[in-house]
Each structure stands twice: as C-alpha cells, then as structure tokens.
Design an enzyme around this catalytic site. Sequence first.
Site: not given
Length: 268
Positions: A110, A178
Amino acid sequence: MRAKDIRAKAGEEPITMLTAYDAPTAEMIDDAGVDVILVGDSVGNTQLGYESTLPVTVDEMASHTAAVARATEEAFVLADMPFLSYGASLDTAVENCGRMLKEAKADGVKLESGPHTVELTDRLTELGIPVQAHLGLTPQQEKETGLFRQGTDAESAEEILDLALAHEEAGAFSLVLEHVPANLAGEVTDRLSIPTIGIGAGSACDGQVLVVDEVIGRSEDTAPFSQAWGDVRGEMERAIDGYLHDVESGEFPADEHSHHESDLDDVY
Ligand code: KIV
C-alpha cells in the site's frame, strides 16, 4: 487470496480489512475470515512507541510483515510502505516495495498516494507487485496537511477524484479512502471499477478498514470514526493487576506451580 479476488469484490460483497503487526493477531484475524490484513505503518504509533508513523523504517516494516505473513494462510497480506521509502527515486522505491514480497512474503504493497505515486504504481504493477492506493487523509503528509479530514472543498474533492482515477488507470487493484466526506467517497466509488475501502469515509465504499487495536479495545483512544468491539485493554489491566497482587501477597506460585525433588522423574 490474490489481488484479482479483491478487485472482483467491487460492488459485489463488502471487503473486510484489518491491520495486524504480529503473528498471533494475524492468525486470529485470518481464522476469522478477514479478506485483507494490512501491516500498517501505524505499527509506529500503535506498537513501537513512536509519536507518529514518520520514523518507521523499511526494516521494521519488513520484520512485522514477515511475522504476519508467516501466520496467515488465506487473507491477502499488504505491506504499508513507510515514509520516504518511495517518492524520492523510482529505483529505490521499486527495490523497497520488492523487498516486501521477496523477503517478507507480502502479497502486495500500500502506498500513501499523490501525484508522485502514479508512475510508481504503473511500474510496480507492470513488475507484478500489486498496489493499493491510499487517498484522503494520508498521515505521512501530516507536517503538510495536519491530521484532518480531507476533500472538504470542491477543489480538494476534485483532486482526490482525479488521483483516484489516475491510480486506477496506473493499475492499482484497490483504493483506501481515509477521513473524507461520505458523499465524496460515494462518488469516487461510483466512478471507479476497482474497490474502495473506507476508513472514516462512510458506508458507500466497497469495504472498510480499521486499526485492530481500536477494534479489540486495546488502544487508549479510539478515532471518532472507529469503534471498539472488545475491551482487551481492560482484560490486560485485570490480568496484570491479578499477577501483581498474587506475587506480592505470596499466593503465587502455589503448590501446584512448584516442583519438588520427589517429582523430578516426572518433570524431566
Ligand atoms: O497504517 C495504517 O494503519 C493505515 C490504515 C489506517 C489504512 O494506513
């Protein structure tokens, strides 16, 4: 589980993703059937005593990722690339990301994403390293942006959408969003064919991710968009207090915890 299995879940069934940093926790999460285990760079502030994720090194990530991978049979294991392990030079970034697969046995990496990770995502996927992009609040940028909700005005919302499309185009197999408004996460999810995985991004994403310490109730604080489903911190405090009490009062060790000379043959 492979990257293509995660990608295929977009719009089909909710994707579950949780962080883990050690083998026993990973084994429990894997046995429970979670799709993706993220060895987050949140290891820095949740396990290693750093104040933020910035000091986390590639060696630390490789060590924690290897522990998680050794204990995981089914879930997709993702290594989170730490601050400055990518972004400065393409070659070094490819080497650092490659280590996570070759040495630590992760299934993919990631990257906290931005304009600087589009070319890298393209290169990594070309080489066979699955990439999950991460937009919105990217804590490695905390000195620049602070740890606040992102995408709250039209310009930054459009930037997130454009970057999401660019990373899909570059080959990312999924995208973490996020701390962005739920309507923006919904729009990004609608526009992408790869799955979105939200944290503090509402319910329209294809999946959800949280930090395991918050989920099990081991952390002191819980983010406002998170929840504790257990009280592991309370259990640990009770167990440690119990041990302290029993040693100080002389109740532990009791006779059943002790070996006597007459038992030696049984013991050895
Ligand atoms: O490091 C981490 O735990 C993360 C998640 C919060 C997505 O990046």
